[in-house]
Motif scaffolding. Sequence first.
Motif, PDB file in Angstrom:
ATOM      1  N   ALA A  81       0.858  -1.196   0.000  1.00  0.00           N
ATOM      2  CA  ALA A  81       0.000   0.000   0.000  1.00  0.00           C
ATOM      3  C   ALA A  81       0.886   1.235   0.000  1.00  0.00           C
ATOM      4  O   ALA A  81       1.951   1.243   0.614  1.00  0.00           O
ATOM      5  CB  ALA A  81      -0.897  -0.006   1.229  1.00  0.00           C
ATOM      6  N   SER A  82       0.429   2.279  -0.671  1.00  0.00           N
ATOM      7  CA  SER A  82       1.264   3.476  -0.784  1.00  0.00           C
ATOM      8  C   SER A  82       1.068   4.401   0.412  1.00  0.00           C
ATOM      9  O   SER A  82       0.101   4.285   1.155  1.00  0.00           O
ATOM     10  CB  SER A  82       0.944   4.206  -2.085  1.00  0.00           C
ATOM     11  N   PHE A  83       1.994   5.332   0.579  1.00  0.00           N
ATOM     12  CA  PHE A  83       1.934   6.282   1.688  1.00  0.00           C
ATOM     13  C   PHE A  83       0.800   7.294   1.532  1.00  0.00           C
ATOM     14  O   PHE A  83       0.290   7.819   2.507  1.00  0.00           O
ATOM     15  CB  PHE A  83       3.235   7.101   1.735  1.00  0.00           C
ATOM     16  N   ASN A  84       0.454   7.587   0.273  1.00  0.00           N
ATOM     17  CA  ASN A  84      -0.433   8.719   0.015  1.00  0.00           C
ATOM     18  C   ASN A  84      -1.889   8.418   0.321  1.00  0.00           C
ATOM     19  O   ASN A  84      -2.309   7.269   0.394  1.00  0.00           O
ATOM     20  CB  ASN A  84      -0.330   9.122  -1.461  1.00  0.00           C
ATOM     21  N   GLU A  85      -2.625   9.490   0.463  1.00  0.00           N
ATOM     22  CA  GLU A  85      -4.079   9.362   0.504  1.00  0.00           C
ATOM     23  C   GLU A  85      -4.617   9.458  -0.924  1.00  0.00           C
ATOM     24  O   GLU A  85      -3.947   9.993  -1.821  1.00  0.00           O
ATOM     25  CB  GLU A  85      -4.689  10.475   1.346  1.00  0.00           C
ATOM     26  N   LEU A  86      -5.781   8.915  -1.108  1.00  0.00           N
ATOM     27  CA  LEU A  86      -6.466   9.039  -2.401  1.00  0.00           C
ATOM     28  C   LEU A  86      -7.914   9.360  -2.082  1.00  0.00           C
ATOM     29  O   LEU A  86      -8.557   8.605  -1.335  1.00  0.00           O
ATOM     30  CB  LEU A  86      -6.345   7.715  -3.174  1.00  0.00           C
ATOM     31  N   ASP A  87      -8.393  10.460  -2.611  1.00  0.00           N
ATOM     32  CA  ASP A  87      -9.749  10.892  -2.305  1.00  0.00           C
ATOM     33  C   ASP A  87      -9.966  10.971  -0.795  1.00  0.00           C
ATOM     34  O   ASP A  87     -10.996  10.557  -0.272  1.00  0.00           O
ATOM     35  CB  ASP A  87     -10.760   9.922  -2.956  1.00  0.00           C
ATOM     36  N   GLY A  88      -8.944  11.446  -0.098  1.00  0.00           N
ATOM     37  CA  GLY A  88      -9.074  11.695   1.333  1.00  0.00           C
ATOM     38  C   GLY A  88      -8.835  10.506   2.240  1.00  0.00           C
ATOM     39  O   GLY A  88      -8.823  10.648   3.461  1.00  0.00           O
ATOM     40  N   VAL A  89      -8.622   9.338   1.678  1.00  0.00           N
ATOM     41  CA  VAL A  89      -8.424   8.151   2.517  1.00  0.00           C
ATOM     42  C   VAL A  89      -7.025   7.571   2.261  1.00  0.00           C
ATOM     43  O   VAL A  89      -6.704   7.212   1.132  1.00  0.00           O
ATOM     44  CB  VAL A  89      -9.487   7.067   2.209  1.00  0.00           C
ATOM     45  N   PRO A  90      -6.182   7.484   3.298  1.00  0.00           N
ATOM     46  CA  PRO A  90      -4.849   6.901   3.080  1.00  0.00           C
ATOM     47  C   PRO A  90      -4.959   5.496   2.470  1.00  0.00           C
ATOM     48  O   PRO A  90      -5.807   4.701   2.884  1.00  0.00           O
ATOM     49  CB  PRO A  90      -4.250   6.840   4.486  1.00  0.00           C
ATOM     50  N   ALA A  91      -4.103   5.224   1.500  1.00  0.00           N
ATOM     51  CA  ALA A  91      -4.145   3.928   0.822  1.00  0.00           C
ATOM     52  C   ALA A  91      -3.968   2.778   1.807  1.00  0.00           C
ATOM     53  O   ALA A  91      -4.514   1.689   1.621  1.00  0.00           O
ATOM     54  CB  ALA A  91      -3.055   3.872  -0.247  1.00  0.00           C
ATOM     55  N   THR A  92      -3.246   3.024   2.882  1.00  0.00           N
ATOM     56  CA  THR A  92      -2.958   1.998   3.883  1.00  0.00           C
ATOM     57  C   THR A  92      -4.223   1.411   4.511  1.00  0.00           C
ATOM     58  O   THR A  92      -4.218   0.268   4.973  1.00  0.00           O
ATOM     59  CB  THR A  92      -2.062   2.631   4.979  1.00  0.00           C
ATOM     60  N   ALA A  93      -5.269   2.190   4.579  1.00  0.00           N
ATOM     61  CA  ALA A  93      -6.514   1.677   5.176  1.00  0.00           C
ATOM     62  C   ALA A  93      -7.678   2.032   4.272  1.00  0.00           C
ATOM     63  O   ALA A  93      -8.742   2.439   4.732  1.00  0.00           O
ATOM     64  CB  ALA A  93      -6.715   2.271   6.570  1.00  0.00           C
ATOM     65  N   ASN A  94      -7.460   1.874   2.996  1.00  0.00           N
ATOM     66  CA  ASN A  94      -8.462   2.305   2.021  1.00  0.00           C
ATOM     67  C   ASN A  94      -9.257   1.104   1.511  1.00  0.00           C
ATOM     68  O   ASN A  94      -8.787   0.339   0.667  1.00  0.00           O
ATOM     69  CB  ASN A  94      -7.728   3.003   0.861  1.00  0.00           C
ATOM     70  N   PRO A  95     -10.469   0.911   2.034  1.00  0.00           N
ATOM     71  CA  PRO A  95     -11.235  -0.286   1.656  1.00  0.00           C
ATOM     72  C   PRO A  95     -11.560  -0.324   0.163  1.00  0.00           C
ATOM     73  O   PRO A  95     -11.634  -1.399  -0.420  1.00  0.00           O
ATOM     74  CB  PRO A  95     -12.533  -0.165   2.467  1.00  0.00           C
ATOM     75  N   HIS A  96     -11.708   0.838  -0.453  1.00  0.00           N
ATOM     76  CA  HIS A  96     -12.016   0.855  -1.886  1.00  0.00           C
ATOM     77  C   HIS A  96     -10.855   0.234  -2.664  1.00  0.00           C
ATOM     78  O   HIS A  96     -11.051  -0.583  -3.573  1.00  0.00           O
ATOM     79  CB  HIS A  96     -12.272   2.292  -2.329  1.00  0.00           C
ATOM     80  N   LEU A  97      -9.636   0.609  -2.276  1.00  0.00           N
ATOM     81  CA  LEU A  97      -8.472   0.055  -2.970  1.00  0.00           C
ATOM     82  C   LEU A  97      -8.229  -1.402  -2.585  1.00  0.00           C
ATOM     83  O   LEU A  97      -8.002  -2.263  -3.441  1.00  0.00           O
ATOM     84  CB  LEU A  97      -7.210   0.865  -2.622  1.00  0.00           C
ATOM     85  N   LEU A  98      -8.250  -1.676  -1.281  1.00  0.00           N
ATOM     86  CA  LEU A  98      -7.809  -2.996  -0.821  1.00  0.00           C
ATOM     87  C   LEU A  98      -8.889  -4.060  -0.952  1.00  0.00           C
ATOM     88  O   LEU A  98      -8.578  -5.232  -1.180  1.00  0.00           O
ATOM     89  CB  LEU A  98      -7.331  -2.913   0.639  1.00  0.00           C
TER      90      LEU A  98
END
Length: 742
Positions: free
Chosen positions: A249-266
Amino acid sequence: MKKALPFLLLLAAAACSSPAPKPAKSYPIVDSLLKVMTLEEKVGQTVLLTSDWTVTGPSMREGYLEDIRAGRCGNIFNAYTADYTRKMQEIAVNETRLGIPLLFGYDVIHGFRTIFPINLGMSCSWDVAAIEEASRIAASEAAAAGLHWTYSPMCDISVEPRWGRISEGAGEDAYLGSLIAAAMVRGYQGDDLSDVRTVLACVKHYAAYGAPQAGRDYNTVDMSERWFREFYLPPYMAAVDAGALSVMASFNELDGVPATANPHLLQDILRGEWGFRGFVVSDYTGINEMVMHGYAEDVEDAGRLAMNAGLDMDMQGASYMDYMVGLVRSGKVRSSTLDAAVRRILTVKAELGLFDDPFRYCSPEREASETLTEANKAAARKMAAESMVLLKNDGVLPLQKGRRTAVIGALAASKDDLLGSWRGAGQVEAVPVSIADAIGEVAPVVYAEGAKEMGEDRSGFASAIAAARKADQVVLVIGENCNWTGEAASRSSINIPGVQTELLEKLAATGKPIAVVLLNGRPLDLSKESELASALLEAWFPGTMGGYAVADVLFGDFNPCGKLSVTFPRNLGQVPVYHYAKNTGRPYIHPEAKYESRYLDVPNEPLYAFGHGLSYTSFEYSDITLEGDSRSEPGMTELKGDGALTATITVTNTGSREGTETVQMYIRDLVGSVTRPVKQLKGFERVTLAPGESRTVSFTISAETLSFYRQDMTWGPEPGSFKLFIGGSSDNTKEADFNYAE
Ligand code: NOJ
C-alpha cells in the motif's frame, strides 16, 4: 543439537487427516498451523521489521533478533547474504514454539548485485523481454543471498518530473507500464515460486503514489475515479494478473483516505474486482502515519483501521505488534479478520517452499557462483545501451575511436553515480569502469573535471576549456547526483543543477562540437542544453556496466534505439505534459489566436515528445494500410463488433547501418460519451533492420483496443470515427481513419 522442525510434524499430521478436497493453492500446513497458533503467534506473522543492515526509512527498532526469538516478528527486510539470513532463520525455526520460517524482503529494484539501469531508463528500451530477463537475473542473485521477496515492480505512473521517484517507474504511460509491470513479475516469480532462483514480487505503491501534488514526495493525491482507473491503475492490475502475490500500500491518501486503510483500494478493487489472493503489506511505518494524516486517533486506532481495511502486514510500524492482540481481544478487530491475514501470509510462505526447507534460499555456493557473472554483466551492459535515448545529434556522434578525446565533468569520473538510487546490494567496487575510463579504452583521453554536479565552483572551467581546445572530440557528462533521485528526493526545479550548464556554454563557445551525456533520473528542462550541445545522449543512471555502455553508444559499437517513455518538458511551467492529453474546447490551432489553450512564452509542445529517440541510421515509414470487415464508404475502413482491423505499415532502414526501431501505434476516438485523448499509445513493435531492409509491421485493432471507461463507468468501446497514428515517435506519425460500429 538441532530440534526437529515442528511444522514438519504438523504437515505430516495434516496430510493424514485431510478428507475434503482443497481448492488449488491451499496448504494443509497452513490450516494446521492456524489451528494451533496462539493469538500472539498469529500477530507475529503480520509483523515485518527492518534489520540494521540497510536504512530505507525514518525509524529503526533495537533488538529485532529478540523479537524474532520471542515470536513477535515473522518477517524481516533489509538483511541479506546466505550466512546472515541463515542465522536469523535458525532463530525462527529452532527457537520459537512453532518454528515458522521467516520471510526475507529487500528492495531489489533494478538489480541486486549486478545493477541494471534505473527503471525509468529500462522502460525507454521498450524491450519487454529484456526487462523480464533483467528481473530474472535480479531474482536469481537475490534468492542466492537468502532473499525471498523483492519490493518491486514499482507500478506508479507519473507525469511529475519534480518527484524523485519517477526514476523508479516505467514512465507516463499505462499501456507500456502494464506490459513492463507484468514482465517484471514473470521475471521475478518465474513459473514456480518455490524455485530457489525466483523471488516473490511486490506490486507497489498501490495506488497512484506517482501523482503527488506539486511533485513533493508523500504529498496528497487526488484525481477522478475515471482518470485513476484509465491512466494510473492498469499497471498494478497487470502485475496482479501476472501472478504477483504481494502488494504494498502506498503512503499517500487518495480521495481523502490513506491507501494503507483504504477499503475501496484494498477490498473493492484489489480483492473484489481483481481476485487478488496474496497479502498486502504497508509501506514503511505507513500505518502509524495515518495519525499524522489526520485519519486515525493514534497508532492503535491506525492498526485497527488498516487491518479492518484488508492490510495484512505492518512494515516497521509495530502498530500490529503492540496493539493487535488487544484489538482482537476487545473485538475491534474480528479474530476471523486476523486469521484471514495470517492465512494469506502463511500461504505465500508455503508457496515459496519455506515449510519444506526454510534454508533453501540461503546458499553460499550459489551466492558465490551465480552473482555478478559474466552473463549477468553482459545482460546489464546490453540493457544499459538499449535504455539510452539519443535526444539530439547533428552528426557529431558516433565519435571516432583513436582520436584525442576530452572527457569533461565530475560525473564522467564517478563510478558511484552510475548505480543510481535504490541500487540493491550493488557495490561501487563491482563497477569496472567510469565513463571516462571506458572511453579511455578506445581513445586517448584527456580528463578534466570542469564542474561538479552540484555547487557553484567554477575553478575547473579553465582547464576543461583548455582540454576541449586541444582535443579532436569533446564529451561532457552532466546531470544529477544519484542521490537527487529516488525516495525523498523531490526537486522544485528540473534544471541541470549547479554550474554544469554554464560550463557547457563556455565549452560550446570554443566552437568545438560538444557531445553531452546526461546522467539523471527524471525528465529535465534541457532547453538550453539542446541548443548548446551538438549531441545529447540521455544515459540515465545506467548501472554496473554503464561506463562501458555509454562508450558503446558514443563510439557506435551499439546503435542507440531507446525511445522516451516519459515526455521532456521545455520548462517546469509546462508540467504536467504527456502524450495522452485531451483536446480541450479551445485547442491551440491558429498561430495568432489569443483565446486558445496556449502559453504566451513557450509552445505547447514539449521539448522531446513521448516515444522520441534517434538512431545512427534513419527509418522511413510507408503510408498505413487498413484492412477490416467492410468499407462503409470509399476509403473508410470499418471495424464491426467483435471483428478486428489490421493496420499495416512498412518501415525501411534508409541509412547505412543496422538499427532497431520501435514502431508505435496511437489511437484517437474523435467523439465519446466522455472526452478522449488526442493520441493514446495502443501498441508497439521493435524491429531490427539491416541497411536498406524493409519490414512490414502489423497491428490488430479490436473493440478492446478502443475501450475506455464510458460515462456510466462501464468499460467498452463506443461506435464512431477514429484516427490511427503509426510512427517512430508520438509527434512523428502517419495517419489513417476508420470507423467502429457495434
Ligand atoms: C519505503 C519505500 O517507499 C518503499 O518503496 C520501500 O520498498 C520500503 N521503504 C522498504 O524499503
